[in-house]
Design an enzyme around this catalytic site. Structure first.
Site, PDB file in Angstrom:
ATOM      1  N   HIS A  62      81.105 -33.828  59.722  1.00 40.15           N
ATOM      2  CA  HIS A  62      80.109 -34.102  60.786  1.00 40.15           C
ATOM      3  C   HIS A  62      79.595 -32.800  61.382  1.00 40.15           C
ATOM      4  O   HIS A  62      80.315 -32.092  62.078  1.00 40.15           O
ATOM      5  CB  HIS A  62      80.753 -34.968  61.879  1.00 40.15           C
ATOM      6  CG  HIS A  62      79.765 -35.443  62.908  1.00 40.15           C
ATOM      7  ND1 HIS A  62      79.462 -36.767  63.073  1.00 40.15           N
ATOM      8  CD2 HIS A  62      78.999 -34.767  63.810  1.00 40.15           C
ATOM      9  CE1 HIS A  62      78.564 -36.896  64.046  1.00 40.15           C
ATOM     10  NE2 HIS A  62      78.273 -35.690  64.511  1.00 40.15           N
ATOM     11  N   HIS A  64      75.697 -30.533  62.728  1.00 37.50           N
ATOM     12  CA  HIS A  64      74.258 -30.539  63.045  1.00 37.50           C
ATOM     13  C   HIS A  64      73.686 -29.180  62.663  1.00 37.50           C
ATOM     14  O   HIS A  64      73.703 -28.240  63.456  1.00 37.50           O
ATOM     15  CB  HIS A  64      74.022 -30.818  64.526  1.00 37.50           C
ATOM     16  CG  HIS A  64      74.432 -32.191  64.933  1.00 37.50           C
ATOM     17  ND1 HIS A  64      73.551 -33.245  65.017  1.00 37.50           N
ATOM     18  CD2 HIS A  64      75.651 -32.706  65.216  1.00 37.50           C
ATOM     19  CE1 HIS A  64      74.205 -34.349  65.364  1.00 37.50           C
ATOM     20  NE2 HIS A  64      75.488 -34.046  65.489  1.00 37.50           N
ATOM     21  N   GLN A 157      68.037 -39.028  67.060  1.00 35.11           N
ATOM     22  CA  GLN A 157      68.676 -38.435  68.246  1.00 35.11           C
ATOM     23  C   GLN A 157      68.219 -39.068  69.554  1.00 35.11           C
ATOM     24  O   GLN A 157      69.009 -39.259  70.469  1.00 35.11           O
ATOM     25  CB  GLN A 157      68.389 -36.919  68.276  1.00 35.11           C
ATOM     26  CG  GLN A 157      68.793 -36.196  69.537  1.00 35.11           C
ATOM     27  CD  GLN A 157      70.295 -35.953  69.636  1.00 35.11           C
ATOM     28  OE1 GLN A 157      70.831 -35.066  68.994  1.00 35.11           O
ATOM     29  NE2 GLN A 157      70.978 -36.763  70.448  1.00 35.11           N
ATOM     30  N   HIS A 215      76.594 -41.864  65.104  1.00 30.48           N
ATOM     31  CA  HIS A 215      77.198 -41.435  66.353  1.00 30.48           C
ATOM     32  C   HIS A 215      77.453 -42.728  67.107  1.00 30.48           C
ATOM     33  O   HIS A 215      76.513 -43.476  67.378  1.00 30.48           O
ATOM     34  CB  HIS A 215      76.240 -40.563  67.148  1.00 30.48           C
ATOM     35  CG  HIS A 215      76.070 -39.187  66.587  1.00 30.48           C
ATOM     36  ND1 HIS A 215      75.504 -38.941  65.369  1.00 30.48           N
ATOM     37  CD2 HIS A 215      76.419 -37.974  67.105  1.00 30.48           C
ATOM     38  CE1 HIS A 215      75.498 -37.633  65.157  1.00 30.48           C
ATOM     39  NE2 HIS A 215      76.046 -37.019  66.183  1.00 30.48           N
ATOM     40  N   GLU A 218      79.864 -42.446  71.895  1.00 24.37           N
ATOM     41  CA  GLU A 218      80.221 -41.095  72.335  1.00 24.37           C
ATOM     42  C   GLU A 218      80.053 -41.037  73.850  1.00 24.37           C
ATOM     43  O   GLU A 218      79.106 -40.471  74.389  1.00 24.37           O
ATOM     44  CB  GLU A 218      79.356 -40.029  71.639  1.00 24.37           C
ATOM     45  CG  GLU A 218      79.871 -38.619  71.900  1.00 24.37           C
ATOM     46  CD  GLU A 218      79.006 -37.528  71.277  1.00 24.37           C
ATOM     47  OE1 GLU A 218      77.979 -37.845  70.673  1.00 24.37           O
ATOM     48  OE2 GLU A 218      79.372 -36.336  71.414  1.00 24.37           O
ATOM     49  N   ASP A 314      80.961 -30.549  64.171  1.00 25.94           N
ATOM     50  CA  ASP A 314      79.881 -31.104  64.984  1.00 25.94           C
ATOM     51  C   ASP A 314      78.848 -30.050  65.375  1.00 25.94           C
ATOM     52  O   ASP A 314      77.691 -30.165  65.001  1.00 25.94           O
ATOM     53  CB  ASP A 314      80.443 -31.821  66.218  1.00 25.94           C
ATOM     54  CG  ASP A 314      79.462 -32.826  66.833  1.00 25.94           C
ATOM     55  OD1 ASP A 314      78.346 -32.957  66.307  1.00 25.94           O
ATOM     56  OD2 ASP A 314      79.807 -33.457  67.842  1.00 25.94           O
TER      57      ASP A 314
HETATM   58 ZN    ZN Z   1      77.137 -35.146  66.191  1.00 24.93          ZN
END
Ligand code: ZN
Length: 436
Positions: A62, A64, A157, A215, A218, A314
């Site tokens: 995971h 970005h 997102q 996701h 979270e 992440d």
């Molecule tokens: Zn993430």
């Protein structure tokens, strides 16, 4: 002409075998055997492991890559929360260029390879009408393919239903070649919208024969229960083994009775889980006074329920996290601390979370140290996976498809102390046995 074979000599393997030879040829592992049982192939390039640990490479389940190394642009996240991070990324997005995204991602891939991290699943934001990040990372994926396996997740997102064009943009990203369907149900305007987004995304994945990685939950809100819906649609659509729930931090705060029902549902749907220890421990619990929750999902309990759990990095130097350097040992060591996974077997599970378990999340083919696997490995300055975690061991050599692609000098220090050795050795021959 075929490239010469590579012979790694005198390696310790993660299962504890010592004095092992590994013969790589044509990009694959041709033989693994003790030195006396495996003569040196003629013309082989030799890599003397000197008894150090030869491990399959690290895998990040995971990440970005579109935001990495953008720390401070246009400003730093003052509250340290997920929500300010999302707002900050929104401020930065209009200023991004395809070239700048690709350049930063390429630099991160250099760091990754140097640290023995040879496969990354990266989410890529699709809530941008220009799809700049998607185009940039598809280009990066091609450029790094010879030395790093990159898998991309179409990540809405700003919310699939909260951001007006997200469904169309997400489809477009998949048409352009993004591999996996992403989502963010806890960020939709209402819980009902979150539920609807999961249905829509899972059906899209089923139609296209793709995997899902959302996701999910979270937040520290124990009533954020989208994971239950994700497990339901995984079952309903027969997506067993192809669906990943990332983060699941609300599970940390849920009622035990509810979790007791939930975990078997995840196992039944053969779901994968990714926890992100560095990010969870810094982003979660921000609205708590004291005691402050840790926020990371229930890793040992998930593993005990038979669910595959990997750890992800992440973020590195972006609106959500101001630290990091592509070190998956740092990630695993943080997971080990946060989840109090201190027994020898639990330490090994943390190591697996950044190697074999993560490879399973990505569905990597030919991963491992067995004959016939891809000749990808990392030589660590440690004698065991537990020691590698304790020392965040130096990556002495990194091999991709039988070629050494990175080397690092061993970590040591010169000493000038009366009556003491003149160099430091941080390794210790521990007798490790869990009392159970
Ligand atoms: Zn993430």
């Amino acid at each position: 002409m075929n490239p010469p074979p590579l012979l790694v000599d005198n390696a310790t393997l993660p299962d504890g075998r010592t004095g092992m030879r590994v013969w790589a040829q044509d990009g694959l592992i041709h033989a693994v055997a003790p030195a006396h049982a495996l003569p040196e192939p003629p013309g082989a390039q030799r890599l003397d492991a000197q008894g150090w640990l030869l491990s399959p490479p690290f895998v990040d389940a995971h990440f970005h890559l579109d935001s990495t190394l953008s720390h401070g642009l246009p400003r730093v996240n003052a509250s340290g929360t997920l929500l300010e991070g999302i707002a900050l990324w929104g401020e930065l997005k209009p200023q991004l260029t395809e070239e700048a995204i690709a350049e930063r991602a390429m630099q991160y891939c250099d760091w990754a390879v140097a640290r023995g991290l040879l496969a990354i699943r990266s989410h890529v934001d699709v809530c941008d009408p220009r799809l700049l990040a998607v185009r940039a990372l598809l280009d990066v994926k091609k450029r790094v393919a010879p030395y790093l396996s990159l898998q991309l997740v179409a990540f809405p997102q700003d919310g699939l239903l909260r951001s007006p064009d997200a469904p169309a943009l997400l489809r477009q990203a998949l048409d352009l070649g993004v591999d996996v369907v992403g989502g963010i149900p806890h960020f939709e305007r209402t819980s009902a919208d979150g539920t609807e987004s999961i249905r829509w995304l899972c059906e899209l994945a089923a139609q296209r024969g793709l995997s899902v990685d959302m996701h999910c939950d979270e937040t520290d809100d124990p009533l954020s229960r989208h994971i239950e819906t994700l497990a339901f649609h995984t079952q309903r659509l027969g997506l067993h083994g192809r669906v990943t729930g990332s983060h699941l931090t609300s599970m940390h705060s849920m009622d035990n009775a509810y979790v007791a029902k939930l975990l078997p549902l995840l196992a039944e749907a053969d779901m994968q889980v990714v926890a992100n220890p560095l990010i969870n421990i810094t982003l979660q619990g921000r609205l708590d006074s004291y005691p402050k929750r840790r926020g990371m999902t229930r890793v040992p309990e998930l593993l005990a329920a038979g669910v595959n759990v990997a750890f992800g990095h992440d973020c590195v130097l972006d609106p959500w996290y101001s630290f990091g350097s592509a070190c998956m040992l740092e990630v695993a060591a943080m997971g080990m601390h946060v989840a109090q996974m201190t027994s020898s077997s639990a330490q090994r599970q943390c190591y697996d979370a950044v190697t074999v378990n993560a490879a399973r999340v990505l569905g990597l083919q030919g991963y491992g140290l067995e004959v016939g696997c891809r000749a990808d490995f990392v030589l660590l300055q440690a004698r065991s996976p537990e020691e590698a975690l304790r020392l965040r061991a130096q990556r002495l050599a990194v091999v991709r498809a039988g070629h050494v692609v990175a080397r690092m000098a061993p970590a040591t220090a010169e000493l000038d102390l009366p009556g003491r050795p003149n160099a430091v050795d941080w390794t210790v021959d521990l007798k490790r046995q869990d009392a159970d």
